[in-house]
Design an enzyme around this catalytic site. Structure first.
Site, PDB file in Angstrom:
ATOM      1  N   HIS A 186       0.890  -1.171   0.000  1.00  0.00           N
ATOM      2  CA  HIS A 186       0.000   0.000   0.000  1.00  0.00           C
ATOM      3  C   HIS A 186       0.921   1.212   0.000  1.00  0.00           C
ATOM      4  O   HIS A 186       1.275   1.729   1.062  1.00  0.00           O
ATOM      5  CB  HIS A 186      -0.860  -0.068   1.268  1.00  0.00           C
ATOM      6  CG  HIS A 186      -1.882   1.010   1.384  1.00  0.00           C
ATOM      7  ND1 HIS A 186      -3.230   0.770   1.291  1.00  0.00           N
ATOM      8  CD2 HIS A 186      -1.769   2.356   1.604  1.00  0.00           C
ATOM      9  CE1 HIS A 186      -3.904   1.905   1.460  1.00  0.00           C
ATOM     10  NE2 HIS A 186      -3.037   2.869   1.649  1.00  0.00           N
ATOM     11  N   HIS A 188       2.280   5.038  -0.765  1.00  0.00           N
ATOM     12  CA  HIS A 188       1.855   6.416  -0.954  1.00  0.00           C
ATOM     13  C   HIS A 188       2.846   7.130  -1.856  1.00  0.00           C
ATOM     14  O   HIS A 188       4.042   6.816  -1.870  1.00  0.00           O
ATOM     15  CB  HIS A 188       1.725   7.110   0.407  1.00  0.00           C
ATOM     16  CG  HIS A 188       0.419   6.805   1.062  1.00  0.00           C
ATOM     17  ND1 HIS A 188      -0.045   7.472   2.171  1.00  0.00           N
ATOM     18  CD2 HIS A 188      -0.547   5.896   0.769  1.00  0.00           C
ATOM     19  CE1 HIS A 188      -1.234   7.001   2.519  1.00  0.00           C
ATOM     20  NE2 HIS A 188      -1.554   6.036   1.698  1.00  0.00           N
ATOM     21  N   CYS A 219      -2.092  13.492   2.113  1.00  0.00           N
ATOM     22  CA  CYS A 219      -1.303  12.983   3.238  1.00  0.00           C
ATOM     23  C   CYS A 219      -1.589  13.868   4.441  1.00  0.00           C
ATOM     24  O   CYS A 219      -1.307  15.065   4.405  1.00  0.00           O
ATOM     25  CB  CYS A 219       0.183  13.022   2.878  1.00  0.00           C
ATOM     26  SG  CYS A 219       1.232  12.418   4.216  1.00  0.00           S
ATOM     27  N   ASN A 228      -2.198   8.688  -1.531  1.00  0.00           N
ATOM     28  CA  ASN A 228      -2.359   7.415  -2.253  1.00  0.00           C
ATOM     29  C   ASN A 228      -1.862   7.483  -3.697  1.00  0.00           C
ATOM     30  O   ASN A 228      -1.964   8.518  -4.354  1.00  0.00           O
ATOM     31  CB  ASN A 228      -3.833   7.030  -2.283  1.00  0.00           C
ATOM     32  CG  ASN A 228      -4.318   6.487  -0.958  1.00  0.00           C
ATOM     33  OD1 ASN A 228      -3.743   5.552  -0.423  1.00  0.00           O
ATOM     34  ND2 ASN A 228      -5.357   7.086  -0.414  1.00  0.00           N
TER      35      ASN A 228
END
EC number: 4.1.3.4
Lengths: 278, 308
Positions: A186, A188, A219, A228
């Site tokens: 996951h 960013h 963020c 993301n």
């Protein structure tokens, strides 16, 4: 930044359901006192079209949330751990060990109800409070969550500071404790590193990747910075590598356009921004 | 040590193209003194090569009309190369007269792109470049060759790797010491980058190759990573990601030097570049141009007040 009306959320999820995506994280059963943006969790869960073959996991931070989620029709849940003590303290006001005890209650109830649980580990490549996070710590927390019964562990570069170097080191440690088939990343894109980090993860055998349409979600630790990675940009890369995802990029881009118009904001997806005719 | 273990190059040369490729593709024409200030700041960062300007007719590229003033006005730091674009012999002579000590020629792997850009065929363009290369050789001036459209063309679409290899080989054979392979419209992915490099590496030694990736589709860092995993050790980038894409209105172009260095630092690869000084140079030019940086690292740093 703005609270999104319930019908818009439902439309978004319904559009995503038509793109070929197999998993769409729908909402969070957390108290609206803490996360007002997700206050309509029950309406969303009950309002969306649930297409066969698609999973709609929801966040459930504790037993109460789990029960509310199941009552609203959820068939899969997620729990959010972290590899940083300070982050856990600041986020949910307890230690990592205490958070795992809370999750254990959810695990027990989920097992009884035959509901799969996905585990997230935040701060795997760095923490906004602690800075560097040892790979061994990430491996330890991942191992515990996997042993508790999570079918998949999603490793989150929460502040996007990771690079292919730290991603490789972290995954090598985690893969000693958790089978690679149960791992997800996951990433960013706060520092623009997401796709490069995802590429390294793929090279190491990871085959589950989290992403957000239009790169929704800034963020919270770097105001104005992106968060993301955009699903469109990810799918573009995977298509170019000949990796099958089942996702229709054009439908995905149309969905991104929809939500950005509804929110009156620019997309964070570069693929969407480029209108080059090829 | 980390980079050695992983099979990546220990050192990567960064070629900074912001002052030329970047500023040429910005929407505003930048005053000469600002250009000179930018280049002088970049000279202090440790960057080994800075593409300064283009000796092309101001009729075609008005943004670079001040090429002589820029060339003569900049500080020349020892150990730093200051290449300039020279599309033909006339430009070459003009560049030398203004004090240039390295030049670049711009080829392309697409006939349509070459036709639309410089109104001739690839072969005709090579003849022009050969004239430049001959004169350059006589004067001991190194020549860098660029191959545009290496991963796709705005007119022709898909470009076959064999064509890129053929054009690269031609440029190398006329005497270019380095071939920079450009993903001009940023459509490449790790898949197409790998295939293209495999074909080119059959014809050109690895240490003569560079990649010039555009971030129009967000693929630049992943593509650069793929290239360096294959042993490429020269990467072009542009401070603050200066320079949009002329073929996709509003879209980004060059990859930001700050973001590249952030990645290379994280990989333990030496570049010799002072990251913070590059960020300062990026901040300077964005302030001067009244524009937002295209560097994600700079955006994050600006918003947290620190670099993690």
């Amino acid at each position: 930044q703005n609270i999104v009306p319930t019908p818009v959320k439902i439309d978004l999820i319904n559009m995503l359901s038509e793109t070929g995506l197999q998993v769409i994280e729908a909402t969070s059963f957390v108290s609206p006192k803490w996360v007002p943006q997700m206050a309509d969790h029950t309406e969303v869960m009950q309002g969306i079209n649930k297409l066969p073959g698609i999973s709609y996991p929801v966040l459930t931070p504790n037993l109460k949330g789990f029960q509310a989620a199941v009552a609203a029709g959820a068939k899969e849940v997620s729990i959010f751990g972290a590899a940083s003590e300070l982050f856990t303290k600041k986020n949910i006001n307890c230690s990592i060990a205490e958070s795992l005890e809370r999750f254990d209650e959810v695990m027990t109830a989920a097992r009884a109800a035959s509901i799969p649980v996905r585990g997230y580990v935040s701060c795997v490549l760095g923490c906004p409070y602690e800075g560097k996070i040892p790979a061994a710590k990430v491996a330890e927390v991942s191992k515990k969550m996997y042993a508790m019964g999570c079918y998949e562990i999603s490793l989150g570069d929460t502040i996007g500071v990771g690079t292919p170097g730290s991603m490789k080191e972290m995954l090598a440690a985690v893969m000693k404790e958790v089978p690679v088939g149960a791992l997800a990343v996951h990433c960013h894109d706060t520092y623009g590193q997401a796709l490069a980090n995802i590429l390294v993860a793929l090279q190491m055998g990871v085959s589950v990747v989290d992403a957000s349409v239009a790169g929704l979600g800034g963020c919270p630790y770097a105001r104005g910075a992106s968060g993301n990675v955009a699903t469109e940009d990810l799918v573009y890369m995977l298509n170019g590598m000949g990796i099958h995802t089942g996702v229709d990029l054009q439908k995905l881009m149309d969905t991104g356009t929809f939500i950005c118009n509804a929110l009156n904001r620019r997309t964070n997806s570069k693929v969407s921004q480029a209108s080059c005719r090829l | 040590q980390e980079s050695q273990v992983s099979g990546l190059p220990e050192y990567i040369k960064i070629v900074e193209v912001g002052p030329r490729d970047g500023l040429q593709n910005e929407t505003v024409i930048v005053p000469t003194d600002i250009k000179i200030e930018l280049i002088n700041r970049l000279s202090k960062t440790g960057l080994p090569a800075i593409e300064v300007t283009s000796f092309v007719s101001s009729k075609w590229v008005p943004q670079m009309a001040d090429h002589k003033e820029v060339m003569r006005g900049i500080e020349r730091h020892p150990g730093v190369q200051y290449p300039v674009l020279t599309p033909n012999l006339q430009g070459f002579h003009s560049a030398i007269a203004a004090g240039a000590t390295e030049v670049s020629v711009f080829g392309a792997a697409s006939e349509s792109f070459t036709k639309m850009n410089i109104n001739c065929s690839i072969e005709e363009s090579m003849e022009k470049f050969e004239e430049v290369a001959k004169s350059a050789r006589n004067m001991n001036i190194p020549v860098r060759g660029y191959v545009s459209c290496a991963l796709g063309c705005p007119y022709e679409g898909n470009i076959i790797p064999a064509k890129v290899a053929e054009v690269s080989k031609r440029l190398y054979s006329i005497g270019c010491y380095e071939i920079s392979l450009g993903d001009t419209i940023g459509v490449g992915t790790p898949g197409s980058m790998k295939r293209m490099l495999e074909a080119v590496m059959k014809e050109i030694p690895l240490n003569a190759l560079a990649v010039h990736c555009h971030d129009t589709y967000g693929q630049a860092l992943a593509n650069i990573l793929t290239a360096i995993q294959m042993g490429v050790a020269v990467v072009d980038s542009s401070v603050a990601g200066l320079g949009g894409c002329p073929y996709a209105k509003g879209a980004t172009g060059n990859v930001a030097t700050e973001d590249v260095i952030y990645m290379l630092n994280g990989l333990g690869i030496n570049t010799g570049v002072n990251f913070y000084k590059v960020m300062e140079a990026g901040n300077f030019i964005c302030t001067a141009l009244n524009k937002k940086t295209n560097s994600k690292v700079a955006q994050a740093a600006f918003n947290t007040g620190t670099i993690n």
